[in-house]
Design an enzyme around this catalytic site. Structure first.
Site, PDB file in Angstrom:
ATOM      1  N   GLU A 112      -7.634 -22.609 -30.101  1.00 54.19           N
ATOM      2  CA  GLU A 112      -6.686 -21.900 -29.960  1.00 54.19           C
ATOM      3  C   GLU A 112      -5.564 -22.463 -31.321  1.00 54.19           C
ATOM      4  OE1 GLU A 112      -5.681 -21.879 -25.964  1.00 54.19           O
ATOM      5  OE2 GLU A 112      -7.377 -23.231 -25.883  1.00 54.19           O
ATOM      6  N   LYS A 114      -1.851 -22.009 -32.399  1.00 54.25           N
ATOM      7  CA  LYS A 114      -0.873 -22.198 -31.548  1.00 54.25           C
ATOM      8  C   LYS A 114       0.275 -21.285 -31.473  1.00 54.25           C
ATOM      9  CE  LYS A 114       2.224 -26.633 -30.664  1.00 54.25           C
ATOM     10  NZ  LYS A 114       3.280 -26.538 -30.977  1.00 54.25           N
ATOM     11  N   ASP A 116       3.633 -19.425 -30.833  1.00 52.60           N
ATOM     12  CA  ASP A 116       4.923 -20.082 -31.253  1.00 52.60           C
ATOM     13  C   ASP A 116       5.760 -19.036 -30.550  1.00 52.60           C
ATOM     14  OD1 ASP A 116       7.015 -21.651 -32.289  1.00 52.60           O
ATOM     15  OD2 ASP A 116       7.407 -21.304 -34.525  1.00 52.60           O
ATOM     16  N   TYR A 223      -3.285 -19.793 -22.048  1.00 49.39           N
ATOM     17  CA  TYR A 223      -4.015 -20.919 -22.788  1.00 49.39           C
ATOM     18  C   TYR A 223      -4.061 -22.033 -21.765  1.00 49.39           C
ATOM     19  CZ  TYR A 223       0.085 -23.468 -22.679  1.00 49.39           C
ATOM     20  OH  TYR A 223       1.069 -24.603 -23.359  1.00 49.39           O
ATOM     21  N   LYS A 310      -0.631 -29.221 -37.349  1.00 45.01           N
ATOM     22  CA  LYS A 310       0.416 -28.569 -37.923  1.00 45.01           C
ATOM     23  C   LYS A 310      -0.010 -27.458 -38.850  1.00 45.01           C
ATOM     24  CE  LYS A 310       3.339 -28.620 -34.988  1.00 45.01           C
ATOM     25  NZ  LYS A 310       4.822 -28.651 -34.325  1.00 45.01           N
ATOM     26  N   CYS A 404      32.841  -4.969 -53.853  1.00 45.87           N
ATOM     27  CA  CYS A 404      32.125  -4.596 -53.256  1.00 45.87           C
ATOM     28  C   CYS A 404      30.943  -4.194 -54.156  1.00 45.87           C
ATOM     29  CB  CYS A 404      32.118  -3.570 -52.174  1.00 45.87           C
ATOM     30  SG  CYS A 404      30.547  -2.413 -52.044  1.00 45.87           S
ATOM     31  N   CYS A 407      31.308  -0.008 -54.654  1.00 43.62           N
ATOM     32  CA  CYS A 407      32.568   0.281 -54.832  1.00 43.62           C
ATOM     33  C   CYS A 407      33.285  -0.220 -55.061  1.00 43.62           C
ATOM     34  CB  CYS A 407      32.608   1.691 -52.903  1.00 43.62           C
ATOM     35  SG  CYS A 407      33.509  -0.327 -52.005  1.00 43.62           S
ATOM     36  N   CYS A 422      33.057  -5.017 -46.854  1.00 43.26           N
ATOM     37  CA  CYS A 422      33.722  -4.577 -47.598  1.00 43.26           C
ATOM     38  C   CYS A 422      33.781  -3.115 -46.896  1.00 43.26           C
ATOM     39  CB  CYS A 422      32.324  -3.384 -48.639  1.00 43.26           C
ATOM     40  SG  CYS A 422      33.157  -2.258 -49.102  1.00 43.26           S
ATOM     41  N   CYS A 428      32.334   3.881 -49.313  1.00 41.29           N
ATOM     42  CA  CYS A 428      31.096   2.649 -49.704  1.00 41.29           C
ATOM     43  C   CYS A 428      29.815   3.953 -49.907  1.00 41.29           C
ATOM     44  CB  CYS A 428      31.469   1.921 -49.298  1.00 41.29           C
ATOM     45  SG  CYS A 428      30.558   0.364 -50.008  1.00 41.29           S
TER      46      CYS A 428
HETATM   47  P1  AMP Z   1       4.701 -29.377 -28.798  1.00 43.63           P
HETATM   48  O1  AMP Z   1       5.775 -28.665 -28.191  1.00 43.63           O
HETATM   49  O2  AMP Z   1       4.677 -29.031 -30.378  1.00 43.63           O
HETATM   50  O3  AMP Z   1       4.362 -30.849 -28.156  1.00 43.63           O
HETATM   51  O4  AMP Z   1       3.451 -29.353 -28.739  1.00 43.63           O
HETATM   52  C1  AMP Z   1       3.046 -28.821 -27.442  1.00 43.63           C
HETATM   53  C2  AMP Z   1       3.436 -27.182 -27.426  1.00 43.63           C
HETATM   54  O5  AMP Z   1       2.397 -26.067 -28.133  1.00 43.63           O
HETATM   55  C3  AMP Z   1       2.791 -26.658 -26.115  1.00 43.63           C
HETATM   56  O6  AMP Z   1       3.814 -27.073 -24.652  1.00 43.63           O
HETATM   57  C4  AMP Z   1       2.423 -25.209 -25.162  1.00 43.63           C
HETATM   58  O7  AMP Z   1       3.583 -24.806 -24.658  1.00 43.63           O
HETATM   59  C5  AMP Z   1       2.541 -25.009 -27.257  1.00 43.63           C
HETATM   60  N1  AMP Z   1       0.969 -24.545 -27.261  1.00 43.63           N
HETATM   61  C6  AMP Z   1       0.972 -23.212 -28.181  1.00 43.63           C
HETATM   62  N2  AMP Z   1      -0.357 -22.997 -27.722  1.00 43.63           N
HETATM   63  C7  AMP Z   1      -1.047 -23.661 -27.292  1.00 43.63           C
HETATM   64  C8  AMP Z   1      -2.389 -23.390 -27.218  1.00 43.63           C
HETATM   65  N3  AMP Z   1      -2.744 -22.831 -28.003  1.00 43.63           N
HETATM   66  N4  AMP Z   1      -2.456 -24.369 -26.366  1.00 43.63           N
HETATM   67  C9  AMP Z   1      -1.495 -25.860 -26.206  1.00 43.63           C
HETATM   68  N5  AMP Z   1      -0.545 -25.338 -25.876  1.00 43.63           N
HETATM   69  C10 AMP Z   1       0.377 -24.834 -26.740  1.00 43.63           C
HETATM   70 ZN    ZN Z   2      31.908  -1.197 -50.816  1.00 45.97          ZN
END
Ligand code: AMP
Ligand code: ZN
Length: 666
Positions: A112, A114, A116, A223, A310, A404, A407, A422, A428
């Site tokens: 899957e 990850k 963010d 997830y 990562k 600036c 201007c 500015c 301007c």
């Molecule tokens: P870390 O914070 O780097 O320890 O990574 C763990 C966190 O990754 C978990 O707490 C999840 O919130 C996040 N995460 C994002 N995508 C996934 C996924 N597909 N499966 C599991 N965890 C995930």
């Molecule tokens: Zn200006």
């Protein structure tokens, strides 16, 4: 009879749920916005008329009435672990060796992305969402249920639950499009932009007013399902079932039968991730069999059955050729690094943001340096350091711009501001265009037919130098402009004319006073009623208005003390723009409830809860969300919460009915 109303309500809820799911989860549109709003309004009206069929899982319950002062701490039933990290094929092969020592037989892996954002644990019971808790330290987190319920892609109720009771985990994210749009709006209002989508997503979960949260385009990608016992055999199977039940489980997930296949997935997405609508910083690999997962168990900090891979943050080194300066709509100056073109994350990078003077000083960035460029948040590449070993001997340290670039005005920097500005807001060029663009934008004067480019053209042709000039424009003046058709010219003039009907609060927002956004403009319009009393108000008077802080007050005083602004306002007035509340609005307002603080609780018959609140505010009263010693009245509707009732009684606060409240007004 009643049975049929109940059916009607249930059917409406189901229909709305279906459209919601299609739109927010499946990304297909099965109804127009207008028709959707009508359905929701119809349901709302029925629910108000028939409070006996109240349902906390109704689509009408996503927003409203949800101001949280303190988020309650909740201990997780099942700990939320962290993940071990890996960075190479070798790391993944080592992981496989470790787990093969513990489990026997072939192992399948799920891959899957990850996601963010901010992790969340959501509990469902009998198909209803009951609680959403942040990860916190993994052992306990904050109860953010009211805020999470505003996320449209997340089902409040499952039509066909795949399990009776379970927890589901996911990541609350802010897609890049939505994030960029939020920042554009902030820039237009002269506020600092948010740094990145992830922090903005997790910050959103802690906002006190869930109506604010609802405005943010948050999404929730799931997830993991956590359940004590079930008939499911694999992670992919249980996630598939969750998806079928209505959860947004991204389709990017796959099952791999070897680490080699896992690595193909990783390499594939390392490229493709740049085209995703949201950010990802890696891949999460899990052992698919739930039985094998159980055998593997956990270390002190992470599951043995999962590992994160990562992605490398891409970095390149290149020469900095020149530092130039950009002027924003509000006069904010952004230094820009002009680089020797370099390939990074599949695109050619020529420019990078240097943020502000402090950043340049901190990294001691100089023209001629080899600098390291990174593409982190996938938005604008940034410079993270200088290769000092390669610094030419002739190098001299950077002197930040003093004037600036547009201007030539002397730049200023106020205390506490990271940016230089500015100050020449009236002539301007980018500021002139920017202010007019803000003035005509949809949430302000909403002038049809006039786009950003045309504004710039009008300015360059010296037909307009400020927003008041718009009202003097004639078709004959516009026609000679480049590529301007008769019809378009006509539309522009008609659009400008029509904007004279736009209500005062929007005009106030359109003026572009720094820190006076949409909501603040509404508050000010209501309080001061017309522009003259607003602009005559002193700093002290301004800060005494509810929710108006020092920063806003200062900015209004500065605006009002500039002769040129006052002239513009007078010209708008003469042109017929609404600079006071309309008679109709004023008629419904009074000071009858001045100094009184109300708490509204329960279900009402004659007015909706929002109408009640509006009536209180329109008549000078204040609405508070929780009962305290300061509360004057509690307006109690049907089904008022017992704890609120008890608290009000204990504090000896008057409890009145809806009818009694209406009596107060007459
Ligand atoms: P870390 O914070 O780097 O320890 O990574 C763990 C966190 O990754 C978990 O707490 C999840 O919130 C996040 N995460 C994002 N995508 C996934 C996924 N597909 N499966 C599991 N965890 C995930
Ligand atoms: Zn200006």
């Amino acid at each position: 009879m009643n049975q049929s109303v109940e059916n009607q309500i249930e059917e409406l809820r189901e229909e709305i749920r279906k459209h919601n799911h299609n739109y927010y989860v499946k990304d297909i549109s099965t109804i127009s916005d207008y028709d959707f709003d009508m359905l929701l309004k119809k349901l709302e009206a029925l629910e108000i008329k028939h409070p006996e069929f109240f349902d906390k899982d109704s689509p009408t319950q996503r927003v409203g009435g949800g101001v949280t002062k303190n988020f309650e701490t909740i201990v997780h039933k099942n700990r939320m672990y962290s993940l071990d990290n890996s960075y190479s094929l070798e790391d993944l092969e080592d992981w496989e060796k470790r787990i093969k020592k513990i489990v026997e037989g072939p192992i399948e892996y799920t891959c899957e992305l990850k996601y963010d954002g901010a992790s969340i644990n959501i509990s469902y019971e009998n198909g209803s969402l009951v609680k959403a808790v942040t990860r916190g330290d993994g052992f306990q987190g904050d109860d953010v249920t009211t805020n999470v319920k505003t996320i449209r892609s997340l089902p409040l109720k499952l039509t066909d639950p795949f399990l009776e009771s379970f927890e589901i985990r996911g990541e609350i994210i802010l897609p890049l499009d939505g994030f960029n749009k939020m920042n554009e709006e902030r820039e237009a209002e002269g506020e600092d932009v948010y740094a990145n989508p992830r922090n903005t997503a997790s910050g959103s979960l802690k906002l006190q007013d869930n109506a604010e949260v609802a405005k943010r385009p948050l999404d929730c990608l799931l997830y993991q399902v956590v359940v004590d016992r079930s008939n499911f055999e694999s992670h992919s199977e249980i996630l598939g079932a969750a998806r079928k039940s209505g959860f947004k489980v991204p389709e990017t997930m796959t099952v791999a039968s070897s680490i080699k296949e896992v690595f193909d997935f990783v390499e594939d997405w390392d490229e493709k991730r740049h085209d995703l609508p949201y950010e990802t910083d890696g891949v999460v690999i899990k052992v698919n069999s739930l039985r094998q997962q159980e055998e593997l168990g956990y270390t002190a900090k992470a599951p043995r059955w999962a590992i994160a891979y990562k992605f490398k943050t891409e970095q390149q080194s290149t020469v900095l050729n020149e530092i130039t300066y950009q002027v924003g709509r509000t006069g904010a100056i952004t230094p820009v690094a002009n680089l020797e073109p370099v390939q990074l994350g599949g695109t050619t990078v020529r420019r990078a943001s240097l943020h502000n003077a402090d950043q340049i000083q901190k990294l001691d960035i100089r023209v001629g340096d080899f600098v390291f460029v990174e593409k982190g948040g996938e938005i604008i590449p940034k410079i993270v350091g200088v290769d000092l070993a390669k610094r030419p001997e002739s190098s001299i340290s950077t002197l930040y711009a003093t004037n600036c670039p547009e201007c030539d005005s002397l730049l200023v920097r106020k205390e506490g501001d990271a940016k230089h500005y500015c100050p020449n807001e009236f002539t301007c060029p980018p500021q002139v265009t920017g202010r007019i663009q803000h003035f005509i934008s949809r949430k302000a004067m909403d002038i049809d037919g006039l786009g950003g480019e045309t504004v710039d053209l009008l300015r360059k042709s010296e037909l307009v130098a400020n927003y008041a000039d718009l009202y003097d424009l004639t078709i004959e003046q516009i026609l000679p402009l480049d590529r301007m058709a008769e019809k378009s010219a006509q539309n522009i003039v008609t659009g400008i004319h029509k904007s004279k009907e736009i209500p005062f609060e929007k005009v106030l927002f359109a003026l572009g006073i720094r820190f006076v956004g949409e909501t603040v403009a509404k508050k000010l319009a209501k309080h001061f009623k017309n522009i003259d009393s607003l602009l005559a108000a002193s700093f002290e008077v301004l800060v005494s208005v509810d929710e108006i802080g020092d920063k806003i007050a200062e900015s209004i005083v500065a605006f009002a003390s500039d002769e040129q602004n006052l002239i513009l306002v007078e010209r708008l007035k003469a042109a017929g723009v609404q600079l006071e509340l309309s008679a109709e609005v004023l008629e419904n307002q009074s000071n009858l409830l001045e100094g009184k603080i109300f708490v509204v609780s329960g279900v009402f018959y004659q007015m909706t809860r929002n109408e009640l609140k509006k009536a209180i505010e329109d008549n000078g009263g204040k609405v508070s969300s929780s009962i305290s010693k300061k509360t004057t009245f509690v307006i109690a509707g049907d089904k008022m919460g017992p704890s609120k009732l008890e608290k009000a009684t204990n504090l000896g606060i008057s409890i009145i009915s809806e009818d009694e409240f209406i009596g107060l007004l007459n």
